[in-house]
Design a protein around this motif. Structure first.
Motif, PDB file in Angstrom:
ATOM      1  N   TYR A 128      23.496  40.107  45.201  1.00  8.98           N
ATOM      2  CA  TYR A 128      23.078  38.948  45.999  1.00  8.98           C
ATOM      3  C   TYR A 128      22.176  38.069  45.134  1.00  8.98           C
ATOM      4  O   TYR A 128      21.590  38.524  44.163  1.00  8.98           O
ATOM      5  N   LYS A 129      22.117  36.780  45.462  1.00  7.41           N
ATOM      6  CA  LYS A 129      21.269  35.867  44.697  1.00  7.41           C
ATOM      7  C   LYS A 129      20.510  34.944  45.632  1.00  7.41           C
ATOM      8  O   LYS A 129      21.033  34.515  46.650  1.00  7.41           O
TER       9      LYS A 129
ATOM     10  N   ARG B 221      23.013  34.128  48.687  1.00 10.03           N
ATOM     11  CA  ARG B 221      24.463  34.153  48.684  1.00 10.03           C
ATOM     12  C   ARG B 221      24.930  35.509  48.205  1.00 10.03           C
ATOM     13  O   ARG B 221      24.272  36.178  47.416  1.00 10.03           O
TER      14      ARG B 221
ATOM     15  N   ASN C  80      36.615  35.396  45.456  1.00  9.65           N
ATOM     16  CA  ASN C  80      36.357  34.004  45.092  1.00  9.65           C
ATOM     17  C   ASN C  80      35.596  33.252  46.171  1.00  9.65           C
ATOM     18  O   ASN C  80      35.435  32.035  46.077  1.00  9.65           O
ATOM     19  N   TYR C  81      35.135  33.951  47.173  1.00  8.47           N
ATOM     20  CA  TYR C  81      34.456  33.320  48.307  1.00  8.47           C
ATOM     21  C   TYR C  81      32.975  33.687  48.301  1.00  8.47           C
ATOM     22  O   TYR C  81      32.580  34.729  47.782  1.00  8.47           O
ATOM     23  N   ARG C  82      32.177  32.802  48.883  1.00  5.83           N
ATOM     24  CA  ARG C  82      30.734  33.015  48.943  1.00  5.83           C
ATOM     25  C   ARG C  82      30.271  32.947  50.385  1.00  5.83           C
ATOM     26  O   ARG C  82      30.751  32.122  51.170  1.00  5.83           O
TER      27      ARG C  82
ATOM     28  N   ARG D  11      28.779  37.450  47.080  1.00  2.97           N
ATOM     29  CA  ARG D  11      30.163  37.181  46.713  1.00  2.97           C
ATOM     30  C   ARG D  11      31.119  38.110  47.442  1.00  2.97           C
ATOM     31  O   ARG D  11      30.820  39.270  47.680  1.00  2.97           O
ATOM     32  N   GLN D  12      32.288  37.582  47.750  1.00  2.00           N
ATOM     33  CA  GLN D  12      33.413  38.388  48.220  1.00  2.00           C
ATOM     34  C   GLN D  12      34.641  37.781  47.566  1.00  2.00           C
ATOM     35  O   GLN D  12      35.188  36.814  48.055  1.00  2.00           O
TER      36      GLN D  12
ATOM     37  N   HIS E  86      35.027  28.821  49.658  1.00  2.00           N
ATOM     38  CA  HIS E  86      35.473  29.094  48.297  1.00  2.00           C
ATOM     39  C   HIS E  86      34.372  28.710  47.321  1.00  2.00           C
ATOM     40  O   HIS E  86      33.625  27.759  47.557  1.00  2.00           O
ATOM     41  N   ARG E  87      34.287  29.419  46.238  1.00  2.00           N
ATOM     42  CA  ARG E  87      33.186  29.230  45.302  1.00  2.00           C
ATOM     43  C   ARG E  87      33.121  27.822  44.716  1.00  2.00           C
ATOM     44  O   ARG E  87      32.060  27.336  44.367  1.00  2.00           O
TER      45      ARG E  87
ATOM     46  N   THR F  34      32.150  42.358  54.559  1.00  2.00           N
ATOM     47  CA  THR F  34      30.947  42.089  53.765  1.00  2.00           C
ATOM     48  C   THR F  34      29.808  41.624  54.661  1.00  2.00           C
ATOM     49  O   THR F  34      28.662  42.056  54.496  1.00  2.00           O
TER      50      THR F  34
END
Length: 85
Positions: free
Chosen positions: A43-44, A53, A58-60, A55-56, A79-80, A30
């Protein structure tokens, strides 16, 4: 297509090194994709601090985009439930 350079902060590198391969490899893929598209679908823009940020699972991945020098600087990976603290 414009290619951005990717840098990882010392913090992000340490966080990435702690993950087992089955979690780290998709995160690395990613991050590599951010070189060609630093604003991928999903993306945000972060509220309350600079950066974005993506997402991948449950990870950010928290990162900054510097368009004028074509740089994506990865700040943190986690982790999120823990990354925004």
């Amino acid at each position: 297509m414009t290619q951005y350079k990717i840098t990882l902060s010392k913090t992000a590198q340490k966080q990435l090194d702690k993950f087992p391969d089955n979690i780290a490899l998709p995160i690395i893929q990613t991050i590599k994709k951010l070189a060609t598209n630093p604003r991928p679908q999903g993306y945000k823009k972060l509220k309350g601090r600079d950066g974005y940020r993506v997402r991948q699972g449950n990870y950010r991945i928290i990162y900054e985009i510097h368009d004028h020098i074509l740089l994506v600087a990865v700040i943190a990976i986690g982790h999120r439930k823990n990354i925004y603290e």
